[in-house]
Motif scaffolding. Structure first.
Motif, PDB file in Angstrom:
ATOM      1  N   LEU A 188      21.004  51.250  34.297  1.00 27.81           N
ATOM      2  CA  LEU A 188      20.564  52.005  35.478  1.00 27.81           C
ATOM      3  C   LEU A 188      21.386  53.272  35.661  1.00 27.81           C
ATOM      4  N   TRP A 189      22.689  53.203  35.374  1.00 25.47           N
ATOM      5  CA  TRP A 189      23.545  54.387  35.495  1.00 25.47           C
ATOM      6  C   TRP A 189      23.152  55.445  34.469  1.00 25.47           C
ATOM      7  N   VAL A 190      22.920  55.027  33.226  1.00 23.95           N
ATOM      8  CA  VAL A 190      22.519  55.981  32.182  1.00 23.95           C
ATOM      9  C   VAL A 190      21.189  56.634  32.535  1.00 23.95           C
ATOM     10  N   VAL A 191      20.223  55.827  32.967  1.00 17.36           N
ATOM     11  CA  VAL A 191      18.919  56.375  33.351  1.00 17.36           C
ATOM     12  C   VAL A 191      19.078  57.362  34.501  1.00 17.36           C
ATOM     13  N   ASP A 192      19.901  57.023  35.472  1.00 15.47           N
ATOM     14  CA  ASP A 192      20.138  57.908  36.606  1.00 15.47           C
ATOM     15  C   ASP A 192      20.748  59.234  36.145  1.00 15.47           C
ATOM     16  N   GLN A 193      21.705  59.169  35.236  1.00  9.42           N
ATOM     17  CA  GLN A 193      22.345  60.390  34.735  1.00  9.42           C
ATOM     18  C   GLN A 193      21.352  61.262  33.959  1.00  9.42           C
ATOM     19  N   VAL A 194      20.526  60.637  33.148  1.00  8.50           N
ATOM     20  CA  VAL A 194      19.514  61.387  32.400  1.00  8.50           C
ATOM     21  C   VAL A 194      18.520  62.016  33.369  1.00  8.50           C
ATOM     22  N   ASN A 195      18.070  61.237  34.337  1.00 14.30           N
ATOM     23  CA  ASN A 195      17.120  61.772  35.319  1.00 14.30           C
ATOM     24  C   ASN A 195      17.708  62.955  36.075  1.00 14.30           C
ATOM     25  N   LYS A 196      18.982  62.878  36.444  1.00 15.47           N
ATOM     26  CA  LYS A 196      19.623  63.995  37.152  1.00 15.47           C
ATOM     27  C   LYS A 196      19.690  65.234  36.270  1.00 15.47           C
ATOM     28  N   SER A 197      19.914  65.039  34.972  1.00 13.48           N
ATOM     29  CA  SER A 197      20.067  66.193  34.085  1.00 13.48           C
ATOM     30  C   SER A 197      18.736  66.872  33.766  1.00 13.48           C
ATOM     31  N   VAL A 198      17.625  66.159  33.907  1.00 15.00           N
ATOM     32  CA  VAL A 198      16.313  66.751  33.629  1.00 15.00           C
ATOM     33  C   VAL A 198      15.432  66.751  34.875  1.00 15.00           C
ATOM     34  N   SER A 199      16.044  66.716  36.022  1.00 15.29           N
ATOM     35  CA  SER A 199      15.278  66.575  37.265  1.00 15.29           C
ATOM     36  C   SER A 199      14.475  67.830  37.595  1.00 15.29           C
ATOM     37  N   TRP A 200      13.505  67.661  38.457  1.00 17.47           N
ATOM     38  CA  TRP A 200      12.664  68.727  38.952  1.00 17.47           C
ATOM     39  C   TRP A 200      12.447  68.491  40.442  1.00 17.47           C
ATOM     40  N   LYS A 201      12.119  69.556  41.131  1.00 12.98           N
ATOM     41  CA  LYS A 201      11.994  69.450  42.583  1.00 12.98           C
ATOM     42  C   LYS A 201      10.662  68.858  43.021  1.00 12.98           C
ATOM     43  N   ASP A 202       9.610  69.156  42.283  1.00 15.41           N
ATOM     44  CA  ASP A 202       8.274  68.738  42.686  1.00 15.41           C
ATOM     45  C   ASP A 202       7.644  67.894  41.583  1.00 15.41           C
ATOM     46  N   ASP A 203       7.250  66.660  41.902  1.00 14.54           N
ATOM     47  CA  ASP A 203       6.640  65.776  40.901  1.00 14.54           C
ATOM     48  C   ASP A 203       5.376  66.368  40.285  1.00 14.54           C
ATOM     49  N   LYS A 204       4.708  67.280  40.983  1.00 15.37           N
ATOM     50  CA  LYS A 204       3.493  67.902  40.465  1.00 15.37           C
ATOM     51  C   LYS A 204       3.798  68.810  39.273  1.00 15.37           C
ATOM     52  N   GLU A 205       5.062  69.212  39.124  1.00 18.24           N
ATOM     53  CA  GLU A 205       5.459  70.078  38.018  1.00 18.24           C
ATOM     54  C   GLU A 205       5.709  69.299  36.728  1.00 18.24           C
ATOM     55  N   VAL A 206       5.710  67.996  36.795  1.00 24.83           N
ATOM     56  CA  VAL A 206       6.005  67.175  35.622  1.00 24.83           C
ATOM     57  C   VAL A 206       4.857  67.272  34.627  1.00 24.83           C
ATOM     58  N   ARG A 207       5.203  67.633  33.401  1.00 24.89           N
ATOM     59  CA  ARG A 207       4.189  67.746  32.354  1.00 24.89           C
ATOM     60  C   ARG A 207       4.364  66.697  31.267  1.00 24.89           C
TER      61      ARG A 207
END
Length: 101
Positions: free
Chosen positions: A9-28
């Motif tokens: 969970l910590w690794v996933v959280d760190q990866v998510n923070k490093s590739v995060s985006w502000k708006d879920d609609k921007e996810v491609r």
């Protein structure tokens, strides 16, 4: 199990923070582990789910190897006429997860 689960969970959280985006609609695109029973896309994945999916993928790879790869190699060696069967090869994904680096 608890330690691996917490670390996952910590690794996933760190990866998510490093590739995060502000708006879920921007996810491609997204990253997921496909298993033989279909794609599972959860908001939060557990370490157990990763292990289950990885095991299913490893079993599918063994099936593909014995049913498709080795049989087709045998047909070629014996010069038997046949139509090549293409199939997805997930070995690169398995190698990425199981490498010891």
């Amino acid at each position: 199990k608890t330690i691996y689960g917490a670390l996952f969970l910590w690794v996933v959280d760190q990866v998510n923070k490093s590739v995060s985006w502000k708006d879920d609609k921007e996810v491609r695109s997204s990253v997921g582990v496909l298993d033989i029973f279909g794609f599972e896309c959860f908001k939060i994945n557990s370490f157990e789910q990763l292990c289950i999916n990885f095991t299913n993928e490893a079993l599918q790879q063994q099936f593909n190897k014995f049913i498709f790869k080795l049989e087709q190699e045998e047909y070629e060696a014996e010069k038997i006429e046949w139509a090549f069967i293409s199939f997805p090869d997930n070995q690169d994904c398995l190698d990425t997860i199981q490498q010891k680096k």
